[in-house]
Write an enzyme that holds these catalytic residues in place. Structure first.
Site, mmCIF file in Angstrom:
data_model
loop_
_atom_site.group_PDB
_atom_site.id
_atom_site.type_symbol
_atom_site.label_atom_id
_atom_site.label_comp_id
_atom_site.label_asym_id
_atom_site.label_seq_id
_atom_site.Cartn_x
_atom_site.Cartn_y
_atom_site.Cartn_z
ATOM 1 N N THR A 144 67.841 -80.264 100.912
ATOM 2 C CA THR A 144 66.632 -80.943 100.291
ATOM 3 C C THR A 144 66.623 -82.640 100.778
ATOM 4 O O THR A 144 67.503 -83.203 100.975
ATOM 5 C CB THR A 144 66.809 -81.092 98.690
ATOM 6 O OG1 THR A 144 65.738 -82.100 98.244
ATOM 7 C CG2 THR A 144 68.215 -81.723 98.241
ATOM 8 N N SER A 179 70.332 -86.808 91.277
ATOM 9 C CA SER A 179 70.654 -85.968 90.381
ATOM 10 C C SER A 179 71.796 -85.163 90.484
ATOM 11 O O SER A 179 72.061 -84.844 91.554
ATOM 12 C CB SER A 179 69.389 -84.896 89.948
ATOM 13 O OG SER A 179 69.354 -83.970 90.729
ATOM 14 N N TYR A 181 71.798 -81.912 90.630
ATOM 15 C CA TYR A 181 71.329 -80.854 91.544
ATOM 16 C C TYR A 181 71.132 -81.750 92.959
ATOM 17 O O TYR A 181 71.918 -80.693 93.858
ATOM 18 C CB TYR A 181 70.055 -80.599 91.176
ATOM 19 C CG TYR A 181 69.044 -80.025 92.205
ATOM 20 C CD1 TYR A 181 69.326 -78.754 92.619
ATOM 21 C CD2 TYR A 181 68.045 -80.840 92.792
ATOM 22 C CE1 TYR A 181 68.808 -78.490 94.063
ATOM 23 C CE2 TYR A 181 67.569 -80.172 93.944
ATOM 24 C CZ TYR A 181 67.924 -79.153 94.428
ATOM 25 O OH TYR A 181 67.344 -78.763 95.892
ATOM 26 N N HIS A 182 70.641 -82.653 93.063
ATOM 27 C CA HIS A 182 70.492 -83.159 94.529
ATOM 28 C C HIS A 182 72.033 -83.515 94.982
ATOM 29 O O HIS A 182 72.491 -83.348 96.373
ATOM 30 C CB HIS A 182 69.755 -84.390 94.297
ATOM 31 C CG HIS A 182 68.478 -84.178 94.484
ATOM 32 N ND1 HIS A 182 67.402 -84.217 93.289
ATOM 33 C CD2 HIS A 182 67.320 -83.693 95.238
ATOM 34 C CE1 HIS A 182 66.361 -84.237 93.318
ATOM 35 N NE2 HIS A 182 66.133 -83.895 94.696
ATOM 36 N N LYS A 185 73.687 -80.301 96.635
ATOM 37 C CA LYS A 185 73.129 -80.130 98.071
ATOM 38 C C LYS A 185 73.941 -80.939 98.871
ATOM 39 O O LYS A 185 74.111 -80.530 99.903
ATOM 40 C CB LYS A 185 71.721 -80.513 98.240
ATOM 41 C CG LYS A 185 70.584 -79.603 97.347
ATOM 42 C CD LYS A 185 70.604 -78.186 97.865
ATOM 43 C CE LYS A 185 69.610 -77.480 97.220
ATOM 44 N NZ LYS A 185 69.454 -76.028 97.768
HETATM 45 P P1 NAD Z 1 63.771 -70.423 92.782
HETATM 46 O O1 NAD Z 1 64.394 -70.737 91.529
HETATM 47 O O2 NAD Z 1 62.333 -69.908 92.437
HETATM 48 O O3 NAD Z 1 64.297 -69.541 93.389
HETATM 49 C C1 NAD Z 1 65.764 -69.245 93.474
HETATM 50 C C2 NAD Z 1 66.272 -67.832 93.582
HETATM 51 O O4 NAD Z 1 67.768 -67.891 93.661
HETATM 52 C C3 NAD Z 1 66.027 -67.142 92.289
HETATM 53 O O5 NAD Z 1 65.465 -66.030 92.581
HETATM 54 C C4 NAD Z 1 67.636 -66.805 91.651
HETATM 55 O O6 NAD Z 1 67.497 -65.624 90.769
HETATM 56 C C5 NAD Z 1 68.484 -66.869 92.869
HETATM 57 N N1 NAD Z 1 69.709 -67.082 92.500
HETATM 58 C C6 NAD Z 1 70.008 -68.663 91.995
HETATM 59 N N2 NAD Z 1 71.624 -68.446 91.890
HETATM 60 C C7 NAD Z 1 71.834 -67.442 92.488
HETATM 61 C C8 NAD Z 1 73.270 -66.833 92.685
HETATM 62 N N3 NAD Z 1 74.087 -67.549 92.289
HETATM 63 N N4 NAD Z 1 73.285 -65.676 93.041
HETATM 64 C C9 NAD Z 1 72.151 -64.725 93.321
HETATM 65 N N5 NAD Z 1 70.971 -65.492 93.161
HETATM 66 C C10 NAD Z 1 70.636 -66.687 92.742
HETATM 67 O O7 NAD Z 1 63.838 -71.430 93.779
HETATM 68 P P2 NAD Z 1 63.026 -72.113 95.077
HETATM 69 O O8 NAD Z 1 61.877 -73.226 94.445
HETATM 70 O O9 NAD Z 1 62.625 -70.882 95.689
HETATM 71 O O10 NAD Z 1 64.043 -72.769 95.852
HETATM 72 C C11 NAD Z 1 64.544 -71.993 96.835
HETATM 73 C C12 NAD Z 1 65.647 -73.091 97.795
HETATM 74 O O11 NAD Z 1 64.751 -73.917 98.191
HETATM 75 C C13 NAD Z 1 66.635 -73.696 96.699
HETATM 76 O O12 NAD Z 1 68.111 -73.893 97.391
HETATM 77 C C14 NAD Z 1 66.018 -75.103 96.628
HETATM 78 O O13 NAD Z 1 67.127 -76.076 96.275
HETATM 79 C C15 NAD Z 1 65.293 -75.395 97.815
HETATM 80 N N6 NAD Z 1 64.162 -76.453 97.736
HETATM 81 C C16 NAD Z 1 63.139 -76.073 97.170
HETATM 82 C C17 NAD Z 1 62.131 -76.835 97.007
HETATM 83 C C18 NAD Z 1 60.832 -76.597 96.128
HETATM 84 O O14 NAD Z 1 60.106 -77.596 95.924
HETATM 85 N N7 NAD Z 1 60.667 -75.562 95.520
HETATM 86 C C19 NAD Z 1 62.102 -78.085 97.866
HETATM 87 C C20 NAD Z 1 63.401 -78.029 98.486
HETATM 88 C C21 NAD Z 1 64.420 -77.279 98.727
HETATM 89 N N1 USQ Z 2 57.126 -86.786 88.998
HETATM 90 C C1 USQ Z 2 56.240 -87.162 88.254
HETATM 91 N N2 USQ Z 2 55.750 -86.490 87.129
HETATM 92 C C2 USQ Z 2 55.705 -85.175 86.802
HETATM 93 C C3 USQ Z 2 56.634 -84.685 87.622
HETATM 94 C C4 USQ Z 2 57.495 -85.317 88.477
HETATM 95 O O1 USQ Z 2 55.765 -88.405 88.428
HETATM 96 O O2 USQ Z 2 55.043 -84.646 86.272
HETATM 97 C C5 USQ Z 2 57.969 -87.511 90.137
HETATM 98 C C6 USQ Z 2 59.317 -87.377 89.819
HETATM 99 O O3 USQ Z 2 59.567 -88.495 89.168
HETATM 100 C C7 USQ Z 2 59.864 -87.609 91.313
HETATM 101 C C8 USQ Z 2 58.644 -86.868 92.074
HETATM 102 O O4 USQ Z 2 57.471 -86.686 91.144
HETATM 103 O O5 USQ Z 2 59.790 -88.966 91.566
HETATM 104 C C9 USQ Z 2 59.220 -85.398 92.637
HETATM 105 O O6 USQ Z 2 59.681 -84.668 91.450
HETATM 106 P P1 USQ Z 2 59.474 -83.170 91.281
HETATM 107 O O7 USQ Z 2 59.851 -82.486 89.883
HETATM 108 O O8 USQ Z 2 58.112 -82.703 92.082
HETATM 109 O O9 USQ Z 2 60.735 -82.891 92.609
HETATM 110 P P2 USQ Z 2 62.243 -83.050 92.484
HETATM 111 O O10 USQ Z 2 62.883 -83.287 91.309
HETATM 112 O O11 USQ Z 2 62.735 -84.045 93.504
HETATM 113 O O12 USQ Z 2 62.680 -81.462 93.061
HETATM 114 C C10 USQ Z 2 61.911 -80.586 93.899
HETATM 115 C C11 USQ Z 2 62.379 -79.339 93.841
HETATM 116 C C12 USQ Z 2 63.757 -79.437 94.319
HETATM 117 C C13 USQ Z 2 63.751 -79.806 96.006
HETATM 118 C C14 USQ Z 2 63.110 -81.476 95.875
HETATM 119 C C15 USQ Z 2 62.638 -81.925 97.254
HETATM 120 O O13 USQ Z 2 62.356 -78.746 92.362
HETATM 121 O O14 USQ Z 2 64.472 -78.238 94.399
HETATM 122 O O15 USQ Z 2 65.120 -80.187 96.327
HETATM 123 O O16 USQ Z 2 61.991 -81.076 95.119
HETATM 124 S S1 USQ Z 2 63.007 -83.691 97.153
HETATM 125 O O17 USQ Z 2 62.062 -84.236 96.241
HETATM 126 O O18 USQ Z 2 62.488 -84.096 98.906
HETATM 127 O O19 USQ Z 2 64.272 -83.818 97.082
#
Ligand code: NAD
Ligand code: USQ
Length: 411
Positions: A144, A179, A181-182, A185
């Site tokens: 991320t 966070s 979560y972050h 990663k």
């Molecule tokens: P998502 O929650 O929609 O999908 C994740 C999938 O992984 C789910 O289907 C879940 O069941 C599966 N999973 C989770 N833990 C597991 C485990 N231990 N074993 C087997 N399956 C498991 O998430 P997404 O939005 O598709 O994100 C996918 C990846 O991309 C993540 O690693 C996330 O951090 C990364 N990512 C997402 C975004 C975004 O904006 N959605 C942005 C940047 C990075």
């Molecule tokens: N935000 C608002 N209002 C909202 C929701 C979010 O102002 O209603 C703000 C947040 O405070 C933050 C920004 O928007 O500053 C982004 O928040 P987000 O919830 O869209 O994204 P984030 O929490 O960073 O997480 C998402 C995905 C995560 C991925 C990440 C990419 O859930 O899996 O890793 O985006 S990044 O942001 O580049 O780290």
């Protein structure tokens, strides 16, 4: 190529699995379906009605003649994971299978621990399974952009040249995640970099920005293939949330001043970036990092774009500035490099082209399914829920109060 898509039932993974299958790759999905369980536990649901995995895959096969195998199991279970990798014999593994919500990881100790155990152990297991069973296999791991935080200098792609006391070196770019979560990663990145070095594995870390949209060419083939679209405070990402909010006349929830700037990309570019990474694998022993996003926006800018798009559709879209529930810079410098995927041939979709059709239309089409009580943020970074004397459900926490409607004037 034979490609395993870990997390292939999720938002990015489902779209990627179909895209790769449509391109003639042999695809196998590995997923524990735990995300569907987390939605149930938290009382949230996707705006779009997604079908069970088996049904989705049957429809895909009927439409295209392509079979996508699936293996249901948890990647933190090494016996399951290693048996599955042995069976699939993948040339590339795309690893999406993690808990990916920052607010989820900040609810309380349990959710922080769940997130880091799930993500760090899952990736560590995968590294061991690749070393043991498929050492030539290329790991494409979703990282991320949030690993870098918001430093007051340009963000490079993974590495930075540093001069210190007269000596120079190229070192991993400093990490300032925001966070638990972050942070997970960042821990993954260190483990992947280390194992590429000591075991000669091939690794690509895709530091992805915030993804928006839900449609891809493949997903649009049939209603039964529809992808998830999260709008709730836990799993909804900011732009998808704003579109859902606009669709029901809820003021857009800007956290704080809205100067938070991030990299963004269309889901259609996610699937293409991942395919490009697979087609151009890292060398044995190489750990490379691509910054995977196409445009940068501040939250305030996104709100203005959604207001404009809503106005064109006849919607009145107001904007609300809520006290920021997160600990993050509300105004800051942000300039992140993202040229490596472009160099491999990525032609990006721009937000201005896709917002109306791909996002607002879908939000409006399914707006009857929106539960407005899931919109306001309840998870607060400063006040992780205490284990004692607290309600059992995250959603039972009090919402962050609004200032009232300090509606921005339209641009
Ligand atoms: P998502 O929650 O929609 O999908 C994740 C999938 O992984 C789910 O289907 C879940 O069941 C599966 N999973 C989770 N833990 C597991 C485990 N231990 N074993 C087997 N399956 C498991 O998430 P997404 O939005 O598709 O994100 C996918 C990846 O991309 C993540 O690693 C996330 O951090 C990364 N990512 C997402 C975004 C975004 O904006 N959605 C942005 C940047 C990075
Ligand atoms: N935000 C608002 N209002 C909202 C929701 C979010 O102002 O209603 C703000 C947040 O405070 C933050 C920004 O928007 O500053 C982004 O928040 P987000 O919830 O869209 O994204 P984030 O929490 O960073 O997480 C998402 C995905 C995560 C991925 C990440 C990419 O859930 O899996 O890793 O985006 S990044 O942001 O580049 O780290």
């Amino acid at each position: 190529m034979k490609i395993a898509v870990l997390g292939g039932d999720g938002y990015c993974g489902w779209a990627t699995a179909l895209h790769l299958s449509a391109r003639g790759h042999r695809v196998a999905i590995v997923d524990s379906l735990v995300r569907r369980q987390w939605d149930d536990d938290l009382g949230v649901q996707t705006l779009t009605p997604i079908r069970p995995l088996a049904e989705r895959l049957r429809v895909w096969q009927d439409l295209t003649g392509n079979t996508i195998e699936f293996f249901v199991g948890d990647v933190t279970d090494y016996d399951f994971l290693s048996a599955t990798i042995e069976r699939i014999e993948p040339e590339a593994v795309i690893h999406f299978a993690e808990q990916r919500s920052a607010p989820f990881s900040m609810i309380d100790r349990q959710h922080a621990v769940l997130t880091q155990v799930n993500n760090v152990i899952g990736t560590l297991n995968l590294l061991f399974a690749i070393r043991e069973l498929q050492p030539e296999c290329h790991l494409v791991k979703l990282g991320t952009m949030g690993e870098y935080g918001t430093p007051n200098i340009d963000i490079e792609e993974g590495y930075i040249q540093i001069e210190h006391n007269g000596r120079k070196d190229v070192l991993p770019f400093p990490k300032q995640p925001g966070s638990f979560y972050h942070l997970s990663k960042v821990h993954d990145s260190h483990n992947i970099m280390f194992t590429c070095k000591v075991w000669n594995l091939r690794g690509t870390d895709l530091n992805q920005g915030v993804v928006y949209g839900t449609a891809t060419d493949e997903v649009e083939l049939d209603e039964a293939l529809i992808n998830r679209f999260d709008y709730d405070e836990i799993f909804g990402t900011v732009l998808n949330r704003f579109c859902a909010q606009a669709a029901i006349g809820h003021p857009l929830t800007i956290y704080g001043r809205g100067g938070q700037t991030r990299g963004f990309l269309d889901l259609r570019d996610t699937v293409r970036c991942v395919e490009l990474a697979c087609l151009h694998p890292a060398e044995p022993g190489e750990y490379r990092v691509f910054n995977q996003f196409t445009e940068q926006f501040s939250v305030r800018e996104l709100a203005s774009l959604v207001q404009l798009a809503g106005r064109k559709m006849g919607l009145r879209v107001a904007v609300d500035h809520l006290p920021d529930p997160r600990v993050e810079a509300e105004e800051h410098y942000y300039n992140a490099k993202h040229s490596k995927l472009m160099e491999l041939g990525l032609k990006s979709h721009l937000l201005s082209d896709s917002l109306l059709d791909s996002l607002m239309n879908i939000a409006v089409r399914y707006r009857d399914r929106i539960d407005p009580s899931l919109i306001l943020p309840k998870v607060n970074w400063r006040q992780a829920r205490n284990e004692r004397n607290q309600p059992a459900s995250a959603t039972a926490a009090a919402p962050v109060p609004s200032h009232g409607f300090s509606r921005d004037s339209l641009p």
